[in-house]
Structures are given as structure tokens and as C-alpha cells.
Design a protein around this motif. Structure first.
Motif, short mmCIF file in Angstrom:
data_model
loop_
_atom_site.label_atom_id
_atom_site.label_comp_id
_atom_site.label_asym_id
_atom_site.label_seq_id
_atom_site.Cartn_x
_atom_site.Cartn_y
_atom_site.Cartn_z
N SER A 125 50.25 17.13 43.70
CA SER A 125 50.82 18.58 43.54
C SER A 125 50.59 19.50 44.46
O SER A 125 51.06 20.49 44.87
CB SER A 125 50.48 19.18 42.19
OG SER A 125 49.02 19.50 42.41
N THR A 166 52.63 -3.03 31.53
CA THR A 166 51.55 -2.41 31.31
C THR A 166 50.76 -3.20 29.98
O THR A 166 49.36 -3.99 30.29
CB THR A 166 51.44 -1.21 30.80
OG1 THR A 166 51.98 -0.23 32.11
CG2 THR A 166 49.97 -0.40 30.51
N ARG A 190 47.94 10.98 41.57
CA ARG A 190 46.49 10.45 42.11
C ARG A 190 45.73 10.38 40.94
O ARG A 190 44.51 10.78 40.96
CB ARG A 190 45.98 11.61 43.26
CG ARG A 190 45.99 12.95 42.78
CD ARG A 190 45.15 13.69 43.69
NE ARG A 190 45.54 15.26 43.53
CZ ARG A 190 44.88 16.16 44.41
NH1 ARG A 190 44.03 15.81 45.40
NH2 ARG A 190 45.45 17.45 43.81
N SER A 191 46.18 10.05 39.81
CA SER A 191 45.34 10.10 38.51
C SER A 191 44.36 8.83 38.70
O SER A 191 44.72 7.95 39.36
CB SER A 191 46.32 10.04 37.21
OG SER A 191 46.68 8.88 36.95
P1 NDP Z 1 48.27 12.83 35.24
O1 NDP Z 1 49.00 13.87 34.64
O2 NDP Z 1 46.70 12.44 34.84
O3 NDP Z 1 48.70 12.73 36.65
C1 NDP Z 1 49.54 13.34 37.22
C2 NDP Z 1 49.38 13.46 38.73
O4 NDP Z 1 50.96 13.81 39.31
C3 NDP Z 1 48.46 14.35 39.28
O5 NDP Z 1 47.74 13.65 40.53
C4 NDP Z 1 49.26 15.52 39.86
O6 NDP Z 1 48.63 16.09 41.04
C5 NDP Z 1 50.69 14.76 40.27
N1 NDP Z 1 51.71 15.96 40.26
C6 NDP Z 1 52.01 16.49 39.03
N2 NDP Z 1 52.94 17.21 39.31
C7 NDP Z 1 53.32 17.17 40.57
C8 NDP Z 1 54.37 17.54 41.32
N3 NDP Z 1 55.34 18.57 40.80
N4 NDP Z 1 54.48 17.16 42.56
C9 NDP Z 1 53.64 16.53 42.91
N5 NDP Z 1 52.66 15.83 42.23
C10 NDP Z 1 52.56 16.17 41.16
O7 NDP Z 1 49.33 11.58 34.72
P2 NDP Z 1 49.18 10.05 34.64
O8 NDP Z 1 49.10 9.63 36.06
O9 NDP Z 1 48.37 9.67 33.53
O10 NDP Z 1 50.62 9.65 34.32
C11 NDP Z 1 51.80 9.91 34.90
C12 NDP Z 1 52.82 9.55 34.34
O11 NDP Z 1 53.00 8.22 34.07
C13 NDP Z 1 53.15 10.19 33.12
O12 NDP Z 1 54.62 10.21 32.58
C14 NDP Z 1 52.87 9.04 32.12
O13 NDP Z 1 53.07 9.25 30.67
C15 NDP Z 1 53.39 7.94 32.56
N6 NDP Z 1 52.32 6.60 32.32
C16 NDP Z 1 52.93 5.53 31.95
C17 NDP Z 1 52.52 4.21 31.84
C18 NDP Z 1 53.16 3.15 31.82
O14 NDP Z 1 52.72 2.30 31.02
N7 NDP Z 1 54.69 2.86 31.94
C19 NDP Z 1 50.93 4.51 31.76
C20 NDP Z 1 50.32 5.41 32.11
C21 NDP Z 1 50.93 6.54 32.36
P3 NDP Z 1 47.46 16.84 40.90
O15 NDP Z 1 46.34 15.65 40.73
O16 NDP Z 1 47.56 17.76 42.33
O17 NDP Z 1 47.27 17.63 39.60
#
Ligand code: NDP
Length: 296
Positions: free
Chosen positions: A194, A276, A166-167
Motif C-alpha cells: 500500500s 490452497t 506483503r502479508s
Molecule cells: P492482508 O490484508 O493481510 O494483506 C494485504 C496486503 O495488500 C498488505 O500487504 C497491504 O499493504 C496490501 N494492500 C492493501 N491495499 C493495497 C493497495 N491499494 N495497493 C497496494 N497494496 C495494497 O491480506 P491477505 O494477504 O491475508 O489476503 C489477501 C487476499 O487474498 C484477500 O482477498 C484474501 O481473502 C485472499 N486470500 C485467499 C486465499 C486463497 O486460498 N485463495 C488464502 C489467503 C488469502 P500494507 O502491508 O502496506 O498494508
């Protein structure tokens, strides 16, 4: 075995359309311009900025790469943003994330002219996304995921999409985008994070699973129902002694087991990543088109 959704091939298709649009703008004496601002010398950020600059040049866009030292103050950075806001040759501005710790990223994003905010992080653009206003800018990764699905002829309309994460960069805007009221969306969206209970039960009910949590190999076969579509946004570094770099890139999905159950799946790398950057180029061209519309 799942069909592979090839992000590189689909991105190339996007570039074919963009080249045509860029040529049309150039006939009207407009060259879309993108400014990418990098503060500090984080190697990963540097590599991202390089590839954005390279793609601009390949497409014939005007590219401005501003590399500022890590010691740049908040005021200095805000001043640079103001200069870019006022520069008519620049249609899109992106401040590479994450900036050094002493920089207030939220304040920088708010200082951007929303009409040049090609990352789509300015509150005005977030509001436009919520309001289904097509003039706004949608963050590039969610936009890339939607385009991947559309180009792969996967029906989003009416589908149950489960987004993991949910970022503000991926999960939340993606959920908003896919639940919009139009033919390219109209999904029933569930977002898990999470703190979600019974996560696997929820993901198993999905027609389309989109994983964006930043945990290598988190989504297992057990999370996926037979025949589901799986999009892997994750980019994670995993230690790998066999690799020269000492690591390899892995997605949030355990590809080997999930690809035996899914009907289509994106690889990492070569899935969402290339889309992207293609959407960043697309947003820059859109910004130039909208600026022209305003000027005429
Ligand atoms: P963030 O760390 O900002 O957000 C991660 C999200 O995942 C949060 O909402 C978190 O929950 C949730 N989460 C983490 N661990 C768990 C779990 N065990 N179970 C369920 N939910 C979980 O990350 P980003 O959104 O910035 O990036 C996510 C991924 O995407 C990364 O690997 C990043 O490198 C990749 N990415 C790839 C891009 C591309 O161009 N392909 C561009 C941007 C990102 P909570 O909110 O509760 O903490």
C-alpha cells in the motif's frame, strides 16, 4: 483472450499423486492425521474447517475437528495444542484464523510443534523457507500458487514476478518461495504494497503478476503488459442484489478487462482457492512422511 488456469483441475492432479503417497504410507501402517482447531463460531471459518475435514475424509486421512467455544481461554487453547503436539496419530495441526480477539494468535502459533505446523507460520518454518531448507513447511496458498504455475508449464525461472501484498500468509512467503535458488523458482521478485510508489509502472514490467491485496478488481488492464501471466489470490465479497446470498465472490483482478490482455489468468473462484486446500493435504502427508522417517 487469456488461457484460463483451472485450479480445480490442477488440484485434482495433486490429489492423484497424494492418493498414491497415502496408500504407500498406509502400507507402513501410517495414516496421515490432521487436526483442525476452530475457536468460536465465525461462519466463514466454520465453512473452511468443514471443507478441510471433508477433503481429509475423501483422501482417507485421519481428521480431527476440534470445535471450541468462543469463551475458550488462551491457557485452555494452549493445553489443547500441547495435547495435539503429543498425539502420535496427528501429524498436522492447524488453528483456524482468525481466533477471537482475546486469543494471542502469535503465541498459539509458537506453541505448535514446528514439525506439525502444516500452515507454515511457526518462526522455525519461516526460517527454513528463508534458508531454502526443503524440510520446512511453506504456507499453503503460496505453495499452491507455485504449483499452479508449474503445472501450467509457466516458466518461473528467471521471470520477473511482481507480488502485490506483503502479508505473512500470502505475499511475503510467496516472494521468498519464488526467489529460492532452485529450478522451480529462481524468479526475480518485486513486492509492492500500500505504500509503493508508481505501482502500475512496476506491475507493467512483470512477466507474472500475483495479486494478494484483498481489494476487489484492483488490478486493471492498465497494470498489465500484453501477454503477462496473472494469478489472482484475492477472495472478496462484493454486494450483488442479483445473487441469492446478496453477494458474490470477486478476486483482486478486474477479470473481464485483464483477461483480454494477459496470456493466462486464474479465475475467482476456481483458481488459487482449490490449490490452497490441496497444499494443506500435501503438507499433512509430508509431515507424516517426515515423522515416519524420524521413527525408522
Ligand atoms: P492482508 O490484508 O493481510 O494483506 C494485504 C496486503 O495488500 C498488505 O500487504 C497491504 O499493504 C496490501 N494492500 C492493501 N491495499 C493495497 C493497495 N491499494 N495497493 C497496494 N497494496 C495494497 O491480506 P491477505 O494477504 O491475508 O489476503 C489477501 C487476499 O487474498 C484477500 O482477498 C484474501 O481473502 C485472499 N486470500 C485467499 C486465499 C486463497 O486460498 N485463495 C488464502 C489467503 C488469502 P500494507 O502491508 O502496506 O498494508
Amino acid at each position: 483472450m487469456a488461457k484460463l488456469i483451472d485450479g480445480r483441475v490442477i488440484a485434482e492432479k495433486v490429489y492423484v499423486d497424494l492418493r498414491r503417497e497415502i496408500a504407500e504410507l498406509k502400507e507402513k501402517d501410517v495414516t496421515p492425521g490432521l487436526a483442525v482447531v476452530l475457536v468460536g463460531d465465525d461462519p466463514a471459518s466454520r465453512a473452511y474447517v468443514r471443507s478441510k475435514d471433508k477433503m481429509c475424509r475423501e483422501l482417507g486421512l485421519h481428521s480431527l475437528k476440534l470445535e471450541l467455544p468462543a469463551s475458550t481461554t488462551q491457557t485452555e487453547l494452549l493445553n489443547r495444542v500441547e495435547e495435539l503436539n503429543a498425539d502420535s496419530a496427528i501429524h498436522g495441526i492447524l488453528v483456524q484464523s482468525p481466533p477471537p480477539a482475546h486469543i494471542d494468535e502469535t503465541a498459539i502459533v509458537r506453541a505448535l510443534d514446528p514439525r506439525k505446523d502444516v500452515d507454515g507460520f511457526h518462526p522455525e518454518n519461516v526460517a527454513r523457507l528463508v534458508l531454502d531448507d526443503p524440510c520446512g513447511f511453506v504456507p499453503c496458498t503460496p505453495l499452491g500458487v507455485q504449483r499452479l504455475l508449474i503445472e501450467s508449464k509457466i516458466n518461473i525461472n528467471g521471470a520477473h514476478v511482481v507480488v502485490l501484498g506483503r502479508s505473512m500468509i500470502v505475499g511475503k512467503p510467496l516472494a521468498l518461495l519464488l526467489m529460492q535458488k532452485n529450478e522451480k523458482a529462481n524468479a526475480t521478485v518485486t513486492v509492492v504494497h500500500s505504500r509503493s510508489r508508481d505501482l502500475a509502472d512496476i506491475t507493467r514490467s512483470a512477466d507474472i503478476i500475483i495479486a494478494a491485496i484483498g481489494r476487489a478488481g484492483f488490478v486493471k488492464a492498465d497494470h498489465v503488459r500484453e501477454g503477462a501471466i496473472v494469478v489472482d489470490v484475492g477472495i472478496n465479497r462484493v454486494e450483488d442484489a442479483a445473487s441469492q446470498r446478496g453477494y458474490r465472490l470477486a478476486g483482486d483482478v478486474a477479470f473481464d478487462e485483464v483477461s483480454k490482455k494477459a496470456s493466462a489468468i486464474t479465475p475467482v473462484p476456481g483458481g488459487v482457492g482449490p490449490m490452497t486446500i490441496a497444499m494443506l493435504m500435501s503438507n499433512t502427508v509430508k509431515a507424516a512422511r517426515q515423522a515416519l522417517g524420524k521413527a525408522t
